[in-house]
Write a protein that holds these residues in place. Structure first.
Motif, PDB file in Angstrom:
ATOM      1  N   VAL A  49       0.843  -1.205   0.000  1.00 58.43           N
ATOM      2  CA  VAL A  49       0.000   0.000   0.000  1.00 58.43           C
ATOM      3  C   VAL A  49       0.875   1.251   0.000  1.00 58.43           C
ATOM      4  CG1 VAL A  49      -1.606   1.357   1.401  1.00 58.43           C
ATOM      5  CG2 VAL A  49      -2.024  -1.069   1.028  1.00 58.43           C
ATOM      6  N   THR A  67      -1.147   6.248   3.236  1.00 59.76           N
ATOM      7  CA  THR A  67      -1.244   4.853   3.673  1.00 59.76           C
ATOM      8  C   THR A  67      -2.148   4.733   4.896  1.00 59.76           C
ATOM      9  OG1 THR A  67       0.957   4.315   2.806  1.00 59.76           O
ATOM     10  CG2 THR A  67       0.070   2.861   4.507  1.00 59.76           C
ATOM     11  N   ALA A  70      -5.687   5.398   3.831  1.00 56.75           N
ATOM     12  CA  ALA A  70      -6.226   4.287   3.035  1.00 56.75           C
ATOM     13  C   ALA A  70      -6.714   3.155   3.933  1.00 56.75           C
ATOM     14  CB  ALA A  70      -5.167   3.772   2.063  1.00 56.75           C
ATOM     15  N   ARG A  73      -9.915   4.223   5.645  1.00 54.17           N
ATOM     16  CA  ARG A  73     -11.052   4.090   4.731  1.00 54.17           C
ATOM     17  C   ARG A  73     -11.424   2.622   4.546  1.00 54.17           C
ATOM     18  NH1 ARG A  73     -10.067   8.363  -0.318  1.00 54.17           N
ATOM     19  NH2 ARG A  73      -9.752  10.240   0.951  1.00 54.17           N
ATOM     20  N   ILE A  94      -8.047   1.428  -3.017  1.00 53.47           N
ATOM     21  CA  ILE A  94      -8.366   2.494  -2.064  1.00 53.47           C
ATOM     22  C   ILE A  94      -7.159   3.410  -1.889  1.00 53.47           C
ATOM     23  CG2 ILE A  94      -8.894   2.986   0.365  1.00 53.47           C
ATOM     24  CD1 ILE A  94     -10.581   0.444   0.409  1.00 53.47           C
ATOM     25  N   ALA A  95      -5.966   2.814  -1.797  1.00 48.10           N
ATOM     26  CA  ALA A  95      -4.738   3.601  -1.644  1.00 48.10           C
ATOM     27  C   ALA A  95      -4.498   4.487  -2.860  1.00 48.10           C
ATOM     28  CB  ALA A  95      -3.547   2.671  -1.427  1.00 48.10           C
ATOM     29  N   THR A  98      -7.004   7.341  -2.644  1.00 49.10           N
ATOM     30  CA  THR A  98      -6.618   8.214  -1.534  1.00 49.10           C
ATOM     31  C   THR A  98      -5.416   9.070  -1.912  1.00 49.10           C
ATOM     32  OG1 THR A  98      -7.403   6.572   0.072  1.00 49.10           O
ATOM     33  CG2 THR A  98      -5.907   8.267   0.890  1.00 49.10           C
TER      34      THR A  98
END
Length: 214
Positions: A49, A67, A70, A73, A94-95, A98
Protein backbone atom coordinates in the motif's frame (compact mmCIF):
# COMPACT_ATOMS: atom_id res chain seq x y z
CA UNK A 1 6.28 -35.83 -14.77
CA UNK A 2 3.62 -34.23 -12.54
CA UNK A 3 3.77 -30.48 -12.01
CA UNK A 4 5.38 -29.30 -8.79
CA UNK A 5 2.95 -27.12 -6.84
CA UNK A 6 3.87 -24.10 -4.77
CA UNK A 7 5.75 -24.81 -1.57
CA UNK A 8 3.70 -27.27 0.45
CA UNK A 9 2.39 -26.53 3.90
CA UNK A 10 2.32 -29.09 6.67
CA UNK A 11 -1.22 -30.05 5.68
CA UNK A 12 -0.10 -30.83 2.13
CA UNK A 13 -1.99 -27.91 0.61
CA UNK A 14 -0.13 -25.34 -1.51
CA UNK A 15 1.18 -22.46 0.59
CA UNK A 16 -0.64 -19.87 -1.54
CA UNK A 17 -3.93 -21.67 -0.94
CA UNK A 18 -3.33 -21.77 2.80
CA UNK A 19 -2.40 -18.08 2.79
CA UNK A 20 -5.58 -17.19 0.91
CA UNK A 21 -7.66 -19.18 3.39
CA UNK A 22 -5.91 -17.45 6.28
CA UNK A 23 -6.48 -13.99 4.75
CA UNK A 24 -10.15 -14.76 4.18
CA UNK A 25 -10.50 -15.82 7.81
CA UNK A 26 -8.82 -12.58 8.95
CA UNK A 27 -11.14 -10.48 6.79
CA UNK A 28 -14.23 -12.22 8.15
CA UNK A 29 -12.99 -11.66 11.69
CA UNK A 30 -12.26 -8.00 10.92
CA UNK A 31 -15.73 -7.52 9.42
CA UNK A 32 -17.12 -8.70 12.75
CA UNK A 33 -15.19 -5.90 14.45
CA UNK A 34 -12.04 -7.76 15.46
CA UNK A 35 -9.41 -4.99 15.47
CA UNK A 36 -6.55 -7.46 16.02
CA UNK A 37 -7.52 -9.26 12.82
CA UNK A 38 -7.58 -5.97 10.93
CA UNK A 39 -4.20 -5.11 12.45
CA UNK A 40 -2.85 -8.34 11.01
CA UNK A 41 -4.25 -7.36 7.59
CA UNK A 42 -2.53 -3.99 7.86
CA UNK A 43 0.77 -5.62 8.76
CA UNK A 44 0.50 -7.99 5.80
CA UNK A 45 -0.31 -5.26 3.26
CA UNK A 46 1.25 -2.02 4.52
CA UNK A 47 4.38 -2.34 2.34
CA UNK A 48 2.51 -2.72 -0.94
CA UNK A 49 0.00 0.00 0.00
CA UNK A 50 2.84 2.38 0.84
CA UNK A 51 4.55 1.53 -2.46
CA UNK A 52 1.45 2.46 -4.46
CA UNK A 53 1.00 5.70 -2.50
CA UNK A 54 4.65 6.62 -2.88
CA UNK A 55 4.63 6.04 -6.62
CA UNK A 56 1.65 8.38 -6.98
CA UNK A 57 2.87 11.08 -4.58
CA UNK A 58 6.68 10.94 -4.75
CA UNK A 59 6.98 12.00 -1.11
CA UNK A 60 7.61 9.72 1.85
CA UNK A 61 5.66 11.91 4.29
CA UNK A 62 2.68 12.18 1.95
CA UNK A 63 2.81 8.45 1.19
CA UNK A 64 2.77 7.62 4.90
CA UNK A 65 -0.22 9.92 5.38
CA UNK A 66 -2.02 8.36 2.40
CA UNK A 67 -1.24 4.85 3.67
CA UNK A 68 -2.78 5.60 7.07
CA UNK A 69 -5.82 7.21 5.45
CA UNK A 70 -6.23 4.29 3.03
CA UNK A 71 -6.35 1.75 5.85
CA UNK A 72 -8.77 3.97 7.78
CA UNK A 73 -11.05 4.09 4.73
CA UNK A 74 -10.66 0.34 4.30
CA UNK A 75 -11.74 -0.24 7.90
CA UNK A 76 -14.84 1.92 7.41
CA UNK A 77 -15.72 0.17 4.13
CA UNK A 78 -14.80 -3.35 5.20
CA UNK A 79 -18.41 -4.49 5.48
CA UNK A 80 -18.74 -3.85 1.71
CA UNK A 81 -15.91 -6.23 0.82
CA UNK A 82 -17.49 -9.07 -1.18
CA UNK A 83 -14.47 -11.34 -1.83
CA UNK A 84 -14.78 -10.68 -5.57
CA UNK A 85 -11.10 -9.68 -5.57
CA UNK A 86 -8.21 -10.18 -3.19
CA UNK A 87 -7.94 -7.90 -0.18
CA UNK A 88 -4.61 -6.72 -1.60
CA UNK A 89 -6.21 -5.53 -4.84
CA UNK A 90 -9.11 -3.94 -2.96
CA UNK A 91 -6.99 -2.00 -0.46
CA UNK A 92 -4.47 -0.94 -3.14
CA UNK A 93 -7.31 0.56 -5.17
CA UNK A 94 -8.37 2.49 -2.06
CA UNK A 95 -4.74 3.60 -1.64
CA UNK A 96 -4.62 4.73 -5.27
CA UNK A 97 -7.76 6.84 -4.89
CA UNK A 98 -6.62 8.21 -1.53
CA UNK A 99 -3.24 9.18 -2.98
CA UNK A 100 -4.83 10.95 -5.95
CA UNK A 101 -7.08 12.88 -3.56
CA UNK A 102 -4.04 13.93 -1.52
CA UNK A 103 -2.12 14.82 -4.68
CA UNK A 104 -4.90 17.19 -5.75
CA UNK A 105 -4.92 18.71 -2.27
CA UNK A 106 -1.15 19.27 -2.36
CA UNK A 107 -1.39 20.89 -5.80
CA UNK A 108 -4.00 23.33 -4.49
CA UNK A 109 -1.77 24.12 -1.52
CA UNK A 110 1.24 24.76 -3.78
CA UNK A 111 -0.86 27.14 -5.86
CA UNK A 112 -1.48 29.36 -2.84
CA UNK A 113 1.87 28.88 -1.07
CA UNK A 114 5.42 29.69 -2.21
CA UNK A 115 7.29 26.65 -3.49
CA UNK A 116 9.78 25.41 -0.92
CA UNK A 117 12.65 22.98 -1.16
CA UNK A 118 11.28 19.52 -0.41
CA UNK A 119 13.74 17.11 1.18
CA UNK A 120 11.50 14.24 0.15
CA UNK A 121 12.55 14.85 -3.43
CA UNK A 122 16.03 13.73 -2.43
CA UNK A 123 14.55 10.45 -1.23
CA UNK A 124 12.72 9.99 -4.53
CA UNK A 125 15.70 10.92 -6.67
CA UNK A 126 18.11 8.80 -4.66
CA UNK A 127 16.65 5.78 -6.44
CA UNK A 128 18.63 6.87 -9.49
CA UNK A 129 22.17 6.78 -8.04
CA UNK A 130 25.01 8.31 -9.99
CA UNK A 131 28.15 6.30 -10.66
CA UNK A 132 30.01 9.32 -12.04
CA UNK A 133 33.00 10.20 -9.86
CA UNK A 134 33.67 13.82 -10.80
CA UNK A 135 31.78 16.83 -9.35
CA UNK A 136 30.92 18.16 -12.82
CA UNK A 137 29.46 14.83 -13.86
CA UNK A 138 27.57 14.59 -10.57
CA UNK A 139 26.11 18.06 -11.11
CA UNK A 140 25.02 17.11 -14.62
CA UNK A 141 23.45 13.90 -13.32
CA UNK A 142 21.66 15.80 -10.55
CA UNK A 143 20.21 18.20 -13.10
CA UNK A 144 19.06 15.27 -15.22
CA UNK A 145 17.39 13.65 -12.21
CA UNK A 146 15.57 16.88 -11.44
CA UNK A 147 14.25 16.87 -14.99
CA UNK A 148 13.12 13.26 -14.51
CA UNK A 149 11.29 14.26 -11.33
CA UNK A 150 9.64 17.17 -13.11
CA UNK A 151 8.48 14.82 -15.87
CA UNK A 152 7.10 12.30 -13.37
CA UNK A 153 5.24 15.07 -11.54
CA UNK A 154 3.60 16.17 -14.80
CA UNK A 155 2.38 12.70 -15.80
CA UNK A 156 -1.14 11.48 -15.07
CA UNK A 157 -1.18 9.58 -11.75
CA UNK A 158 -2.57 6.40 -13.33
CA UNK A 159 0.27 6.44 -15.87
CA UNK A 160 2.96 7.45 -13.37
CA UNK A 161 2.15 4.67 -10.92
CA UNK A 162 2.25 1.99 -13.64
CA UNK A 163 5.46 3.45 -15.06
CA UNK A 164 7.20 3.53 -11.67
CA UNK A 165 6.00 0.10 -10.56
CA UNK A 166 7.42 -1.33 -13.78
CA UNK A 167 10.52 0.76 -14.49
CA UNK A 168 11.68 1.44 -10.92
CA UNK A 169 10.26 -1.41 -8.83
CA UNK A 170 10.60 -3.98 -11.62
CA UNK A 171 7.16 -5.55 -11.14
CA UNK A 172 5.78 -7.78 -13.88
CA UNK A 173 2.63 -6.86 -15.80
CA UNK A 174 0.75 -9.51 -13.82
CA UNK A 175 2.00 -8.16 -10.48
CA UNK A 176 1.04 -4.61 -11.41
CA UNK A 177 -2.37 -5.79 -12.59
CA UNK A 178 -2.99 -7.62 -9.32
CA UNK A 179 -1.78 -4.68 -7.23
CA UNK A 180 -3.92 -2.09 -9.00
CA UNK A 181 -6.90 -4.31 -9.75
CA UNK A 182 -6.73 -3.85 -13.52
CA UNK A 183 -6.27 -6.24 -16.43
CA UNK A 184 -2.73 -7.02 -17.68
CA UNK A 185 -3.77 -5.61 -21.05
CA UNK A 186 -4.67 -2.33 -19.35
CA UNK A 187 -1.27 -2.32 -17.67
CA UNK A 188 0.39 -2.80 -21.05
CA UNK A 189 -1.57 0.00 -22.74
CA UNK A 190 -1.04 2.43 -19.85
CA UNK A 191 2.65 1.61 -19.72
CA UNK A 192 2.94 2.17 -23.47
CA UNK A 193 1.33 5.61 -23.14
CA UNK A 194 3.37 6.39 -20.03
CA UNK A 195 6.67 5.57 -21.74
CA UNK A 196 5.81 7.73 -24.75
CA UNK A 197 4.67 10.59 -22.51
CA UNK A 198 7.76 10.29 -20.31
CA UNK A 199 10.15 10.35 -23.27
CA UNK A 200 8.32 13.21 -24.98
CA UNK A 201 8.32 15.38 -21.85
CA UNK A 202 11.94 14.54 -21.03
CA UNK A 203 13.10 15.42 -24.55
CA UNK A 204 11.14 18.67 -24.39
CA UNK A 205 12.75 19.65 -21.08
CA UNK A 206 16.22 18.68 -22.30
CA UNK A 207 15.71 20.77 -25.45
CA UNK A 208 14.56 23.74 -23.39
CA UNK A 209 17.55 23.40 -21.06
CA UNK A 210 19.89 23.20 -24.05
CA UNK A 211 18.48 26.35 -25.65
CA UNK A 212 18.81 28.25 -22.37
CA UNK A 213 22.32 26.97 -21.90
CA UNK A 214 23.28 28.06 -25.38
Amino acid sequence: MPQTPDRLSVSGLPTTHVRNMFMEALIREAVEGNTKAFGALIEAHQDVVFRVAYRVLGSQDDAEEATQEAFLRAWKKLSRFRFQSTFKTWVCQIAMNTSIDLLRKRKRERFFKPQREDKERETWLSQFPSSEPGPEQQLATQQELKRIQEVLDAMKPKHRVVFCLREIDGLSYEEIAETLGIAPGTVESRLHRARKDFQHRLNKLASKAGSHGG
